[in-house]
Motif scaffolding. Structure first.
Motif, PDB file in Angstrom:
ATOM      1  N   LEU A 110      -1.665   4.279  -2.261  1.00 36.14           N
ATOM      2  CA  LEU A 110      -3.074   3.883  -2.382  1.00 36.14           C
ATOM      3  C   LEU A 110      -3.629   3.240  -1.119  1.00 36.14           C
ATOM      4  CD1 LEU A 110      -3.072   2.335  -5.984  1.00 36.14           C
ATOM      5  CD2 LEU A 110      -3.953   4.579  -5.308  1.00 36.14           C
ATOM      6  N   LEU A 111      -2.743   2.632  -0.316  1.00 35.38           N
ATOM      7  CA  LEU A 111      -3.229   1.826   0.805  1.00 35.38           C
ATOM      8  C   LEU A 111      -2.615   2.283   2.120  1.00 35.38           C
ATOM      9  CD1 LEU A 111      -2.844  -1.695  -0.871  1.00 35.38           C
ATOM     10  CD2 LEU A 111      -4.911  -0.297  -0.761  1.00 35.38           C
ATOM     11  N   PRO A 112      -3.296   2.001   3.244  1.00 36.34           N
ATOM     12  CA  PRO A 112      -2.701   2.254   4.555  1.00 36.34           C
ATOM     13  C   PRO A 112      -1.409   1.471   4.726  1.00 36.34           C
ATOM     14  CG  PRO A 112      -5.041   1.797   4.762  1.00 36.34           C
ATOM     15  CD  PRO A 112      -4.678   1.490   3.349  1.00 36.34           C
ATOM     16  N   ALA A 113      -0.516   1.949   5.574  1.00 36.36           N
ATOM     17  CA  ALA A 113       0.828   1.376   5.686  1.00 36.36           C
ATOM     18  C   ALA A 113       0.815  -0.127   5.970  1.00 36.36           C
ATOM     19  CB  ALA A 113       1.607   2.114   6.776  1.00 36.36           C
ATOM     20  N   GLY A 114      -0.043  -0.578   6.907  1.00 36.09           N
ATOM     21  CA  GLY A 114      -0.069  -2.000   7.253  1.00 36.09           C
ATOM     22  C   GLY A 114      -0.503  -2.867   6.093  1.00 36.09           C
ATOM     23  N   ILE A 115      -1.576  -2.476   5.435  1.00 39.82           N
ATOM     24  CA  ILE A 115      -2.073  -3.247   4.289  1.00 39.82           C
ATOM     25  C   ILE A 115      -1.068  -3.179   3.145  1.00 39.82           C
ATOM     26  CG2 ILE A 115      -3.923  -3.436   2.587  1.00 39.82           C
ATOM     27  CD1 ILE A 115      -5.857  -2.358   4.636  1.00 39.82           C
ATOM     28  N   ALA A 116      -0.445  -1.997   2.958  1.00 35.37           N
ATOM     29  CA  ALA A 116       0.529  -1.843   1.876  1.00 35.37           C
ATOM     30  C   ALA A 116       1.728  -2.780   2.075  1.00 35.37           C
ATOM     31  CB  ALA A 116       0.996  -0.395   1.810  1.00 35.37           C
ATOM     32  N   ALA A 117       2.236  -2.835   3.308  1.00 40.43           N
ATOM     33  CA  ALA A 117       3.371  -3.718   3.583  1.00 40.43           C
ATOM     34  C   ALA A 117       2.994  -5.176   3.364  1.00 40.43           C
ATOM     35  CB  ALA A 117       3.854  -3.508   5.019  1.00 40.43           C
ATOM     36  N   ALA A 118       1.804  -5.564   3.811  1.00 40.90           N
ATOM     37  CA  ALA A 118       1.339  -6.941   3.607  1.00 40.90           C
ATOM     38  C   ALA A 118       1.138  -7.223   2.123  1.00 40.90           C
ATOM     39  CB  ALA A 118       0.045  -7.174   4.377  1.00 40.90           C
ATOM     40  N   PHE A 119       0.606  -6.269   1.383  1.00 35.15           N
ATOM     41  CA  PHE A 119       0.390  -6.408  -0.069  1.00 35.15           C
ATOM     42  C   PHE A 119       1.713  -6.720  -0.766  1.00 35.15           C
ATOM     43  CE2 PHE A 119      -0.034  -5.066  -4.422  1.00 35.15           C
ATOM     44  CZ  PHE A 119      -1.366  -5.258  -4.764  1.00 35.15           C
ATOM     45  N   ILE A 120       2.754  -5.944  -0.447  1.00 36.92           N
ATOM     46  CA  ILE A 120       4.062  -6.159  -1.071  1.00 36.92           C
ATOM     47  C   ILE A 120       4.622  -7.525  -0.670  1.00 36.92           C
ATOM     48  CG2 ILE A 120       6.444  -5.350  -1.116  1.00 36.92           C
ATOM     49  CD1 ILE A 120       5.303  -2.498  -0.759  1.00 36.92           C
ATOM     50  N   GLY A 121       4.477  -7.890   0.605  1.00 37.92           N
ATOM     51  CA  GLY A 121       4.976  -9.185   1.059  1.00 37.92           C
ATOM     52  C   GLY A 121       4.300 -10.350   0.371  1.00 37.92           C
ATOM     53  N   VAL A 122       2.970 -10.292   0.239  1.00 33.36           N
ATOM     54  CA  VAL A 122       2.229 -11.372  -0.423  1.00 33.36           C
ATOM     55  C   VAL A 122       2.607 -11.448  -1.894  1.00 33.36           C
ATOM     56  CG1 VAL A 122      -0.075 -12.102  -1.167  1.00 33.36           C
ATOM     57  CG2 VAL A 122       0.298 -11.365   1.194  1.00 33.36           C
ATOM     58  N   GLN A 123       2.700 -10.294  -2.545  1.00 28.82           N
ATOM     59  CA  GLN A 123       3.040 -10.296  -3.965  1.00 28.82           C
ATOM     60  C   GLN A 123       4.404 -10.939  -4.203  1.00 28.82           C
ATOM     61  OE1 GLN A 123       5.429  -8.554  -5.967  1.00 28.82           O
ATOM     62  NE2 GLN A 123       4.526  -9.288  -7.879  1.00 28.82           N
ATOM     63  N   LEU A 124       5.401 -10.567  -3.407  1.00 25.49           N
ATOM     64  CA  LEU A 124       6.742 -11.118  -3.578  1.00 25.49           C
ATOM     65  C   LEU A 124       6.780 -12.608  -3.252  1.00 25.49           C
ATOM     66  CD1 LEU A 124       8.885  -8.222  -2.049  1.00 25.49           C
ATOM     67  CD2 LEU A 124       8.805  -8.916  -4.447  1.00 25.49           C
ATOM     68  N   ALA A 125       6.071 -13.015  -2.193  1.00 31.70           N
ATOM     69  CA  ALA A 125       6.084 -14.423  -1.792  1.00 31.70           C
ATOM     70  C   ALA A 125       5.426 -15.305  -2.852  1.00 31.70           C
ATOM     71  CB  ALA A 125       5.379 -14.588  -0.450  1.00 31.70           C
TER      72      ALA A 125
END
Length: 363
Positions: free
Chosen positions: A224-239
């Motif tokens: 659904l998201l560009p790679a940079g935003i997707a990686a940040a999304f996963i990082g924020v969710q886990l944190a």
């Protein structure tokens, strides 16, 4: 009869009388709680909360699709973490048999909520959490104060050298930053335990559900998201997920008295003296999933979450009459105690928060 036997006999009788009195104290408290209807199931309440949480989960993903390519997605990642944390709390409650009358009903509900939505293993959690409830803050028995990056008792700190010792002396200040990794640690521990414990019931099913849950999460985000935003999304969710879950469990016992491995304490005092309640209103109840009533939860693990608040005045008054210390503080105050405690342990101070009953017997 020998002189030593004569000396031992009165002592043994005194111990028996004390033990019988302590057993009768908890029996009396249990009777009061049961007569007040506080152990009755609240299935309607739970079904409503589960439905709302599932709706929030689905709504968050709809919002992710509608919002599209923007860094504001990170706000939705935090919202998703909040929702997943609530699934963790619901999995905890069903694992404690608070929702349904049957063990099987609660166990399967816990698998769906914990494995399917939160990505955490029910089997791993039950094994670990039951040991904690059986011996809270007891060295060598409570896995929540077992070996790990942080040293939770002085003996663990003394054995560290070099960089590990340097870190341990400052570990209190590292506590909250480390919580950002707790989400990843929980997922890893779930998968690792299921993979290694071949005797765990339904382990392949749980592994499959968790694997699909985590893989689908990553795949959908990158789809659904560009790679940079997707990686940040996963990082924020886990944190955020780690901070919320860890931040709700840590204040309940960390910094409370430690119990030596061989000590024997009656059930009432073992649960009350080693637990800490957190004051607050509805936000605190939601933020901590009802675990802010930790004393009541440890005394009655199967008590439905909405009944814990109602049980508090009864339990607090009973403890006051029985001379059992009942601890309650603010959320910020509890966090300050946790940081102070971890730093004291890091300096290998002897018995920084020793058990009051043990101190009494030593005197």
């Amino acid at each position: 009869m020998t002189s030593s036997a004569l000396e031992a006999s009165p002592r043994a009788a005194t111990v028996r009388r004390a033990r019988d009195r302590q057993v009768s104290e908890y029996a009396e408290l249990s009777r009061q709680v049961r007569d007040a209807g506080l152990l009755n199931r609240r299935r309607g309440w739970y079904l409503g909360v589960i439905a709302l949480t599932v709706a929030a989960f689905a709504g968050t993903w709809v919002a992710v699709v509608l919002l599209g390519d923007t860094w504001w997605q990170l706000a939705l990642a935090a919202v998703l973490a909040v929702v997943c944390t609530q699934f963790g709390f619901l999995g905890h409650d069903t694992a404690h048999r608070q929702v349904f009358a049957s063990h099987a009903g609660n166990a399967w509900a816990a698998r769906v909520l914990s494995c399917g939505f939160a990505g955490l293993s029910y089997g791993w959690w039950m094994g670990k959490h039951n040991k904690h409830h059986n011996a809270p803050n007891q060295v060598g028995k409570d896995p929540d104060i077992g070996p790990g990056p942080l040293a939770f008792h002085p003996e663990a700190a003394r054995g560290r050298t070099g960089v590990a010792a340097w870190f341990t002396r400052r570990q209190g200040w590292a506590f909250f930053p480390l919580l950002t990794l707790e989400g990843v640690a929980l997922h890893v521990a779930s998968i690792q335990t299921l993979w290694q414990r071949k005797d765990m019931p339904h382990r392949w099913l749980e592994l499959g559900i968790i694997g699909v849950r985590l893989a689908a999460f990553v795949a959908i985000v990158f789809l659904l998201l560009p790679a940079g935003i997707a990686a940040a999304f996963i990082g924020v969710q886990l944190a955020v997920f780690g901070v919320l879950l860890g931040g709700s469990f840590a204040p309940n016992h960390k910094g409370m008295p430690l119990v030596p491995e061989q000590a024997k304490i009656d059930f009432l005092r073992r649960q009350v003296l080693m637990s800490r309640n957190i004051r607050g209103g509805r936000f605190t109840d939601l933020f901590m999933g009802g675990l802010n009533y930790q004393v009541e939860h440890h005394l009655f693990p199967s008590m439905p979450r909405p009944n814990l608040k109602r049980a508090q005045p009864l339990v607090r008054d009973f403890c006051a009459r029985s001379g059992v210390v009942y601890t309650e503080t603010s959320l910020l105050g509890s966090y300050a105690t946790v940081v102070k405690y971890l730093n004291q342990v890091g300096l290998a101070e002897r018995d920084p928060f020793s058990c009051p009953l043990v101190r009494q017997y030593r005197v």
